[in-house]
Design a protein around this motif. Structure first.
Motif, PDB file in Angstrom:
ATOM      1  N   LEU A 143       0.574  -1.262  -0.409  1.00 30.72           N
ATOM      2  CA  LEU A 143       0.000   0.265  -0.177  1.00 30.72           C
ATOM      3  C   LEU A 143       1.095   1.308   0.076  1.00 30.72           C
ATOM      4  CD1 LEU A 143      -2.450  -1.676   2.150  1.00 30.72           C
ATOM      5  CD2 LEU A 143      -3.364  -0.345  -0.306  1.00 30.72           C
ATOM      6  N   GLU A 144       2.172   1.314   1.203  1.00 25.81           N
ATOM      7  CA  GLU A 144       2.799   2.037   0.887  1.00 25.81           C
ATOM      8  C   GLU A 144       3.136   2.419  -1.219  1.00 25.81           C
ATOM      9  OE1 GLU A 144       4.447   4.408   3.205  1.00 25.81           O
ATOM     10  OE2 GLU A 144       5.838   5.519   2.269  1.00 25.81           O
ATOM     11  N   GLU A 145       3.389   1.730  -1.464  1.00 24.19           N
ATOM     12  CA  GLU A 145       4.840   1.923  -3.165  1.00 24.19           C
ATOM     13  C   GLU A 145       1.961   1.908  -3.368  1.00 24.19           C
ATOM     14  OE1 GLU A 145       5.142  -1.446  -5.926  1.00 24.19           O
ATOM     15  OE2 GLU A 145       6.879  -1.641  -3.853  1.00 24.19           O
ATOM     16  N   ALA A 146       1.670   1.717  -3.831  1.00 22.11           N
ATOM     17  CA  ALA A 146       0.144   1.762  -4.281  1.00 22.11           C
ATOM     18  C   ALA A 146       0.160   3.308  -4.123  1.00 22.11           C
ATOM     19  CB  ALA A 146      -0.478   1.543  -4.020  1.00 22.11           C
ATOM     20  N   PHE A 147      -0.003   4.209  -2.963  1.00 20.29           N
ATOM     21  CA  PHE A 147       0.458   5.722  -2.639  1.00 20.29           C
ATOM     22  C   PHE A 147       1.391   6.536  -3.030  1.00 20.29           C
ATOM     23  CE2 PHE A 147       0.931   9.032  -0.529  1.00 20.29           C
ATOM     24  CZ  PHE A 147      -0.518   9.484  -0.085  1.00 20.29           C
ATOM     25  N   HIS A 155      -2.146  14.821  -1.607  1.00 25.40           N
ATOM     26  CA  HIS A 155      -2.124  14.540  -0.211  1.00 25.40           C
ATOM     27  C   HIS A 155      -2.718  13.323  -0.206  1.00 25.40           C
ATOM     28  CE1 HIS A 155      -2.019  18.488   1.867  1.00 25.40           C
ATOM     29  NE2 HIS A 155      -0.864  18.206   0.998  1.00 25.40           N
ATOM     30  N   TYR A 156      -3.960  12.667  -1.167  1.00 17.19           N
ATOM     31  CA  TYR A 156      -4.305  11.505  -0.784  1.00 17.19           C
ATOM     32  C   TYR A 156      -4.224  10.441  -2.081  1.00 17.19           C
ATOM     33  CZ  TYR A 156      -6.833  14.848   2.614  1.00 17.19           C
ATOM     34  OH  TYR A 156      -7.416  15.275   3.250  1.00 17.19           O
ATOM     35  N   PHE A 157      -4.882   8.869  -1.752  1.00 19.04           N
ATOM     36  CA  PHE A 157      -5.110   8.130  -2.962  1.00 19.04           C
ATOM     37  C   PHE A 157      -5.690   9.038  -4.391  1.00 19.04           C
ATOM     38  CE2 PHE A 157      -3.986   5.351   0.788  1.00 19.04           C
ATOM     39  CZ  PHE A 157      -2.985   4.451  -0.005  1.00 19.04           C
ATOM     40  N   GLY A 158      -6.524   9.653  -3.905  1.00 14.84           N
ATOM     41  CA  GLY A 158      -7.375  10.533  -5.004  1.00 14.84           C
ATOM     42  C   GLY A 158      -7.013  11.597  -5.306  1.00 14.84           C
ATOM     43  N   GLY A 159      -6.116  11.620  -4.788  1.00 22.92           N
ATOM     44  CA  GLY A 159      -5.331  13.230  -5.615  1.00 22.92           C
ATOM     45  C   GLY A 159      -5.113  13.573  -4.466  1.00 22.92           C
ATOM     46  N   ILE A 196       3.073   6.739   3.909  1.00 20.89           N
ATOM     47  CA  ILE A 196       1.086   6.276   4.187  1.00 20.89           C
ATOM     48  C   ILE A 196       0.946   6.291   5.905  1.00 20.89           C
ATOM     49  CG2 ILE A 196      -0.286   4.190   5.654  1.00 20.89           C
ATOM     50  CD1 ILE A 196       0.214   3.565   2.554  1.00 20.89           C
ATOM     51  N   THR A 197       2.329   6.227   6.127  1.00 20.94           N
ATOM     52  CA  THR A 197       1.539   7.154   7.644  1.00 20.94           C
ATOM     53  C   THR A 197       1.380   9.237   7.869  1.00 20.94           C
ATOM     54  OG1 THR A 197       3.650   5.387   9.193  1.00 20.94           O
ATOM     55  CG2 THR A 197       2.901   7.698  10.097  1.00 20.94           C
ATOM     56  N   ALA A 198       2.508   9.514   6.808  1.00 17.79           N
ATOM     57  CA  ALA A 198       1.597  11.055   6.981  1.00 17.79           C
ATOM     58  C   ALA A 198       0.163  11.148   6.223  1.00 17.79           C
ATOM     59  CB  ALA A 198       2.618  11.441   6.165  1.00 17.79           C
ATOM     60  N   TRP A 199       0.177   9.901   5.639  1.00 12.83           N
ATOM     61  CA  TRP A 199      -1.668   9.408   4.493  1.00 12.83           C
ATOM     62  C   TRP A 199      -2.250   9.761   5.771  1.00 12.83           C
ATOM     63  CZ3 TRP A 199      -4.464   5.500   5.210  1.00 12.83           C
ATOM     64  CH2 TRP A 199      -4.994   5.854   4.454  1.00 12.83           C
TER      65      TRP A 199
END
Ligand SMILES: N[C@@H](CCC(=O)N[C@@H](CS)C(=O)NCC(=O)O)C(=O)O
Length: 234
Positions: A143-147, A155-159, A196-199
């Motif tokens: 998920l880190e890579e996916a992010f 800022h987000y997975f969605g941009g 991921i932690t910052a997200w």
């Protein structure tokens, strides 16, 4: 013309639980879209008549009742909210079909890998705790890579905005800290998963999320009493 009972029933009602990640993602989706809703807390230890009537197949929360019509399964509910209130703010599902497919893939992955491992780490289902912790670590590496790929530096997975995958993954974040306390392990390690932690901090502080994300100590207490109840009933 609507009958009295139809007028009195909330237009949008969610049968859910304050600690349930699947319900939390639905609350956050409704808040993102600015849709008012009523929350009906399922009683602990038994299933309400309304739940059994509304979700007779799975008998699980959450269920969204829209003018009395039930919609079940959290990911389907979020897609319904996004389609129905399409003009209320930014879309939750990405517009581009490929990006949409990628988000759906990772969303399913989160529910398949992280949620069951947390149940083992909380002592609610049988299983090897080291194996479960390893499964969560592998998932977080992916998920880190996916992010990095999905967010493209935003800022987000969605941009710029919270999207489907943010909601699905983010709804489990309350339990990350609770599981760390219960199992005495570090799950979301910022040295291993800095993005991921910052997200996670950004997601939890978002106006649509912060009031529905449960506090860690309340979740720990809830988990301890749930596991006691399940031991007593076995
Ligand atoms: N796939 C379902 C999962 C829902 C789910 O597992 N809900 C739990 C509470 S967090 C539940 O209702 N459990 C009761 C049961 O399994 O009987 C969804 O996404 O809505």
């Amino acid at each position: 013309m609507a009958s009295n009972s139809e007028e009195q029933a909330a237009a949008v009602l969610v049968i859910g639980g304050w600690a349930c990640p699947y319900a939390i993602r639905v609350f956050a989706a409704l808040r993102l879209k600015g849709v008012e809703y009523e929350f009906l807390q399922e009683p602990a230890g038994r299933k309400s008549e309304l739940l059994l009537k509304s979700n007779p197949v799975y008998k699980k929360i959450p269920v969204l009742l829209h003018h009395g019509k039930p919609i079940c399964e959290s990911m389907i509910i979020i897609q319904y909210i996004d389609e129905l209130w399409a003009s209320n703010g930014p879309a939750i599902l990405p517009a581009e079909p490929y990006v949409r497919a990628i988000e759906r893939f990772w969303a399913q992955y989160v529910d398949d890998k992280i949620a069951p491992a947390f149940l083992v780490l909380r002592g609610l289902t049988d299983g090897d705790k080291d194996e479960a912790a390893g499964q969560v670590s592998t998932a977080l590496e992916h998920l880190e890579e996916a992010f990095v790929k999905c967010s493209r530096g935003k800022h987000y997975f969605g941009g710029d905005n919270i999207s489907f995958l943010d909601l699905v993954f983010g709804s489990h974040l309350g339990w990350f800290k609770a599981v760390e306390k219960i199992a005495g392990i570090k799950v979301l390690d910022e040295t291993k998963y800095p993005e991921i932690t910052a997200w996670a901090d950004r997601f939890c502080a978002h106006h649509a999320v912060k009031d529905v994300m449960p506090e860690t100590d309340r979740l720990v207490e809830f988990s301890v009493s749930s596991s006691l109840k399940s031991k007593l009933s076995n």
